[in-house]
Design a protein around this motif. Structure first.
Motif, PDB file in Angstrom:
ATOM      1  N   ILE A   1      -1.852  -7.589  -2.037  1.00 13.39           N
ATOM      2  CA  ILE A   1      -1.024  -7.277  -0.862  1.00 13.39           C
ATOM      3  C   ILE A   1      -1.339  -5.904  -0.273  1.00 13.39           C
ATOM      4  O   ILE A   1      -1.342  -5.730   0.949  1.00 13.39           O
ATOM      5  CB  ILE A   1       0.472  -7.474  -1.212  1.00 13.39           C
ATOM      6  N   GLY A   2      -1.636  -4.944  -1.123  1.00 15.15           N
ATOM      7  CA  GLY A   2      -1.976  -3.611  -0.608  1.00 15.15           C
ATOM      8  C   GLY A   2      -3.129  -3.651   0.374  1.00 15.15           C
ATOM      9  O   GLY A   2      -3.033  -3.149   1.500  1.00 15.15           O
ATOM     10  N   LYS A   3      -4.216  -4.294  -0.030  1.00 10.36           N
ATOM     11  CA  LYS A   3      -5.394  -4.401   0.845  1.00 10.36           C
ATOM     12  C   LYS A   3      -5.082  -5.220   2.091  1.00 10.36           C
ATOM     13  O   LYS A   3      -5.504  -4.896   3.201  1.00 10.36           O
ATOM     14  CB  LYS A   3      -6.542  -5.142   0.142  1.00 10.36           C
ATOM     15  N   LYS A   4      -4.396  -6.333   1.878  1.00 13.75           N
ATOM     16  CA  LYS A   4      -4.144  -7.234   3.011  1.00 13.75           C
ATOM     17  C   LYS A   4      -3.279  -6.578   4.071  1.00 13.75           C
ATOM     18  O   LYS A   4      -3.529  -6.741   5.271  1.00 13.75           O
ATOM     19  CB  LYS A   4      -3.445  -8.510   2.517  1.00 13.75           C
ATOM     20  N   VAL A   5      -2.258  -5.863   3.621  1.00 12.57           N
ATOM     21  CA  VAL A   5      -1.362  -5.228   4.592  1.00 12.57           C
ATOM     22  C   VAL A   5      -2.086  -4.091   5.308  1.00 12.57           C
ATOM     23  O   VAL A   5      -1.947  -3.912   6.519  1.00 12.57           O
ATOM     24  CB  VAL A   5      -0.065  -4.752   3.910  1.00 12.57           C
ATOM     25  N   ALA A   6      -2.882  -3.341   4.567  1.00 16.00           N
ATOM     26  CA  ALA A   6      -3.650  -2.259   5.205  1.00 16.00           C
ATOM     27  C   ALA A   6      -4.589  -2.842   6.265  1.00 16.00           C
ATOM     28  O   ALA A   6      -4.727  -2.291   7.358  1.00 16.00           O
ATOM     29  CB  ALA A   6      -4.442  -1.488   4.155  1.00 16.00           C
TER      30      ALA A   6
ATOM     31  N   VAL B   1      -3.538   3.768   0.785  1.00 16.95           N
ATOM     32  CA  VAL B   1      -4.088   3.954  -0.553  1.00 16.95           C
ATOM     33  C   VAL B   1      -3.683   2.730  -1.362  1.00 16.95           C
ATOM     34  O   VAL B   1      -2.492   2.429  -1.483  1.00 16.95           O
ATOM     35  CB  VAL B   1      -3.557   5.237  -1.214  1.00 16.95           C
ATOM     36  N   ASP B   2      -4.669   2.031  -1.872  1.00 16.27           N
ATOM     37  CA  ASP B   2      -4.399   0.771  -2.568  1.00 16.27           C
ATOM     38  C   ASP B   2      -4.564   0.955  -4.068  1.00 16.27           C
ATOM     39  O   ASP B   2      -5.667   0.870  -4.595  1.00 16.27           O
ATOM     40  CB  ASP B   2      -5.336  -0.311  -2.041  1.00 16.27           C
ATOM     41  N   PHE B   3      -3.439   1.187  -4.758  1.00 18.93           N
ATOM     42  CA  PHE B   3      -3.443   1.198  -6.220  1.00 18.93           C
ATOM     43  C   PHE B   3      -3.413  -0.243  -6.724  1.00 18.93           C
ATOM     44  O   PHE B   3      -3.074  -1.169  -5.987  1.00 18.93           O
ATOM     45  CB  PHE B   3      -2.217   1.952  -6.747  1.00 18.93           C
ATOM     46  N   GLN B   4      -3.741  -0.438  -7.976  1.00 16.79           N
ATOM     47  CA  GLN B   4      -3.645  -1.760  -8.573  1.00 16.79           C
ATOM     48  C   GLN B   4      -2.193  -2.038  -8.971  1.00 16.79           C
ATOM     49  O   GLN B   4      -1.414  -1.123  -9.229  1.00 16.79           O
ATOM     50  CB  GLN B   4      -4.554  -1.869  -9.807  1.00 16.79           C
ATOM     51  N   PHE B   5      -1.860  -3.314  -9.009  1.00 19.38           N
ATOM     52  CA  PHE B   5      -0.508  -3.744  -9.392  1.00 19.38           C
ATOM     53  C   PHE B   5      -0.646  -4.794 -10.485  1.00 19.38           C
ATOM     54  O   PHE B   5      -1.423  -5.738 -10.335  1.00 19.38           O
ATOM     55  CB  PHE B   5       0.209  -4.341  -8.174  1.00 19.38           C
ATOM     56  N   ASN B   6       0.080  -4.631 -11.597  1.00 21.26           N
ATOM     57  CA  ASN B   6       0.021  -5.643 -12.668  1.00 21.26           C
ATOM     58  C   ASN B   6       1.403  -6.019 -13.183  1.00 21.26           C
ATOM     59  O   ASN B   6       1.606  -6.216 -14.388  1.00 21.26           O
ATOM     60  CB  ASN B   6      -0.925  -5.196 -13.807  1.00 21.26           C
ATOM     61  N   ALA B   7       2.345  -6.121 -12.250  1.00 22.31           N
ATOM     62  CA  ALA B   7       3.702  -6.587 -12.579  1.00 22.31           C
ATOM     63  C   ALA B   7       4.370  -5.685 -13.617  1.00 22.31           C
ATOM     64  O   ALA B   7       5.017  -6.166 -14.532  1.00 22.31           O
ATOM     65  CB  ALA B   7       3.696  -8.064 -12.998  1.00 22.31           C
ATOM     66  N   TRP B   8       4.181  -4.390 -13.476  1.00 24.49           N
ATOM     67  CA  TRP B   8       4.862  -3.388 -14.303  1.00 24.49           C
ATOM     68  C   TRP B   8       4.493  -3.456 -15.785  1.00 24.49           C
ATOM     69  O   TRP B   8       5.322  -3.245 -16.650  1.00 24.49           O
ATOM     70  CB  TRP B   8       6.387  -3.487 -14.156  1.00 24.49           C
ATOM     71  N   GLY B   9       3.239  -3.784 -16.056  1.00 21.11           N
ATOM     72  CA  GLY B   9       2.837  -3.720 -17.459  1.00 21.11           C
ATOM     73  C   GLY B   9       1.878  -4.795 -17.920  1.00 21.11           C
ATOM     74  O   GLY B   9       1.568  -4.889 -19.104  1.00 21.11           O
TER      75      GLY B   9
ATOM     76  N   PRO C   1       0.813  -1.215   0.000  1.00 17.84           N
ATOM     77  CA  PRO C   1       0.000   0.000   0.000  1.00 17.84           C
ATOM     78  C   PRO C   1       0.849   1.269   0.000  1.00 17.84           C
ATOM     79  O   PRO C   1       1.985   1.257   0.456  1.00 17.84           O
ATOM     80  CB  PRO C   1      -0.781  -0.105   1.318  1.00 17.84           C
ATOM     81  N   PHE C   2       0.288   2.338  -0.540  1.00 16.09           N
ATOM     82  CA  PHE C   2       0.807   3.678  -0.313  1.00 16.09           C
ATOM     83  C   PHE C   2       0.207   4.141   1.022  1.00 16.09           C
ATOM     84  O   PHE C   2      -0.820   3.636   1.456  1.00 16.09           O
ATOM     85  CB  PHE C   2       0.339   4.642  -1.406  1.00 16.09           C
ATOM     86  N   TYR C   3       0.824   5.139   1.643  1.00 17.99           N
ATOM     87  CA  TYR C   3       0.279   5.683   2.889  1.00 17.99           C
ATOM     88  C   TYR C   3       0.113   7.190   2.773  1.00 17.99           C
ATOM     89  O   TYR C   3       0.941   7.860   2.150  1.00 17.99           O
ATOM     90  CB  TYR C   3       1.197   5.369   4.068  1.00 17.99           C
ATOM     91  N   VAL C   4      -0.945   7.679   3.362  1.00 15.76           N
ATOM     92  CA  VAL C   4      -1.169   9.121   3.430  1.00 15.76           C
ATOM     93  C   VAL C   4      -1.435   9.494   4.888  1.00 15.76           C
ATOM     94  O   VAL C   4      -1.903   8.669   5.680  1.00 15.76           O
ATOM     95  CB  VAL C   4      -2.351   9.566   2.535  1.00 15.76           C
ATOM     96  N   VAL C   5      -1.113  10.726   5.228  1.00 13.03           N
ATOM     97  CA  VAL C   5      -1.267  11.195   6.611  1.00 13.03           C
ATOM     98  C   VAL C   5      -1.988  12.543   6.594  1.00 13.03           C
ATOM     99  O   VAL C   5      -2.046  13.218   5.563  1.00 13.03           O
ATOM    100  CB  VAL C   5       0.113  11.362   7.293  1.00 13.03           C
TER     101      VAL C   5
END
Lengths: 368, 368
Positions: free
Chosen positions: B133-138, B109-117, B96-100
């Motif tokens: 992983i973004g959602k799970k870690v958040a 902030v959970d953007f999508q990931f598609n292995a760089w392309g 995840p990205f993080y914002v404060v």
């Protein structure tokens, strides 16, 4: 962190379930060879219990990768969902034990888990992922861990947090759990060293036809030190009557670790519940799994309730006795709210609600 | 909890990496079609980095079920090991990205990931577990989450925490990430809405031959708002020289979100590093995976360092330039200790150390 000594050496002991609790853990059910209809009704029942506990304290639901998105979507934000591999969903039995010291430190104790009897009379194979859950959860929680070579499940014992443990011989000494079976002396040494127990009270067996070999948690529960509720039936045609009567007689003459006699409350079971034809047919049978047979008895007792700081979550079975048990528990726990939890769906999977939620010691004052 | 608004609407923004950090997350490497020799040398390198970070702040290592016991046994108790399924091990890109906000609240902030392309020019298929992983870690961290439909990796951007973002067009606007490719205006709106960015500075491309399409994090890093270190080479026969010079010229005339001109520090690369025959042969080739070829260039830069509260973890390559870069970073970060991290093994997997550890905002004052 793996600890070299034992909890007893380090001044730690296992607290009672009625003591302070910080959170609860559960495991998402899914295996279609144990839970009917692909586990869907069980998932709804587990989700409902999780949401109920979350009203009182934080709940973490552990879930296999393949069900993560579904579990997350099925649960409200009040429930934390964490990926963790499992073979089935009996958190209290495969999760860590916890011990505390006078300073309030908490440590985990990781016993081995072999599905209630391994290859001899266990209920599924393999059980490797369930056996890892104790370590994984302790690590997730950042508690130091004592590793124990012996097999023991959380529901195989009840403690009063003051040195007393009650267990059934049929479970703790079973040959399937520990090679050759433990002697009572072996078991009592383990209870002493790893749970800080100084007095063990043995009952010969557990609830009639309980497939775990008869875990203690369907027989009785501690309300407080020196005070227990015992599964009871006045129906002398029910084989459970004799088992309960024998337990009562033993408990009546026993003294606990502090020399007290027990105050024993009898808690009448509901009517005898059995698996329906439709329920049995909803399970996908596989080799090596205990078959689910129409007419088989379900182990319905009210003593398998869950204790949290502010509430007692009591199993109900759409039975007239539900209300009686509710009133009885409300009187026994005057500072706690008694909440009814529909439990028949859980029974179809071979257990009761006490086995599917594991409390973690610590301080917490409310839900999310 | 899924949030309905955007971080910008809620008064949140992404902080710089040099701001307060509570912990770091990594993912255990294992795939033999990317990491040579069954991932064993990479595991040692990741473990070493985890132990190094753990001297300064808590570290969690995420690991697939099949490697859990091995990872746990390979790491000291200072590193928390948590099961989580992944496709590969680039935490900063798939996490995840993080914002404060000004009150110190943290959200993910959970953007999508598609292995760089994705299927167009991504580096592996499938990438479904990494995308979770973004959602799970958040959820594991109990941070509320903003979901974003667009694809973006953590290493595709650098921010100064005061409204400025620097990125490469070759990555953010790539056709493989978002269908048809984003326009600059699309991307800038996303940066504004989800990261609180008001000024984006575009560089055309990243490090020469970087297989991610050229992520910004191998080109430069923020020391502080208004101050960057830029990958540099004086060797004009190296194609990287022209790329760095172009970046320098653009940054030299740019102003940031607060109207400041940049102070730009040039950080010389080590010698050109390439994959050896033995390293290339140690990878198990499969269809659909970018092949590893002897002689292929490795993207060795020192700007891919990791910033923690008390230390800069700097990649080293057994090169005379290591010591020079070390001194330079020590001067740029006078309050932090600069620690050398052998990084060549990480480069053989296609990335650098900045991509394998993701910091979480918050407060922490020391290691375990």
């Amino acid at each position: 962190m793996r600890l070299a000594e034992t909890p007893a050496q380090d001044g730690f002991h296992m607290p009672g379930e009625f003591e302070d609790q910080a959170a609860s853990y559960m495991i998402w059910p899914e295996r279609p060879d144990n839970w009917r209809e692909g586990g869907k009704p069980a998932q709804k029942a587990f989700a409902r219990l999780a949401e109920t506990i979350a009203q009182f304290e934080p709940v973490t639901m552990l879930v296999n990768q393949d069900q993560y998105n579904h579990a997350r979507a099925s649960l409200s934000p009040a429930v934390r969902v964490v990926e963790m591999s499992s073979n089935d969903s009996w958190m209290k039995d495969c999760g860590p034990f916890y011990v505390v010291n006078d300073a309030g430190d908490i440590r985990a104790v990781d016993f081995q888990f072999n599905a209630w009897g391994g290859l001899l009379d266990g209920l599924y194979f393999p059980w490797d992922k369930d056996n890892q859950i104790g370590k994984k959860v302790a690590d997730l929680q950042e508690f130091p861990v004592y590793e124990v070579a012996a097999v023991l499940e959380g529901c195989a014992i009840h403690v009063d947090g003051q040195g007393t443990l009650i267990a059934t011989e049929s479970v703790v000494l079973s040959e399937g759990r520990n090679p050759g079976g433990l002697t009572k002396a072996d078991a009592e040494k383990i209870f002493h060293d790893y749970l800080g127990v100084t007095k063990t009270i043995w009952l010969p067996e557990g609830y009639f036809m309980d497939e775990t070999n008869g875990d203690i948690d369907n027989m009785l529960n501690f309300v407080a030190p020196g005070e227990v509720v015992l599964t009871w039936t006045d129906d002398t045609s029910d084989p459970q009557a004799e088992i309960s009567e024998d337990a009562y007689e033993r408990l009546a003459v026993a003294t606990d670790a502090r020399g007290r006699h027990f105050k024993i409350h009898k808690l009448q079971t509901p009517r005898v519940l059995t698996l329906s034809e439709a329920e049995a047919n909803g399970v996908d049978p596989i080799n090596g799994m205990l078959p689910r047979v129409a007419g088989q008895r379900l182990t319905a007792s009210y003593v398998s309730y869950i204790t949290t700081n502010q509430a007692i979550l009591m199993p109900i079975f759409d039975d007239p006795q539900d209300a009686v048990a509710h009133e009885q528990l409300a009187a026994l726990y005057p500072t706690r709210q008694v909440v009814d939890v529909p439990a028949t769906e859980i029974l179809t999977g071979g257990g009761n609600i006490h086995t599917i939620a594991a409390g973690v010691p610590g301080h917490h004052t409310g839900g999310k």
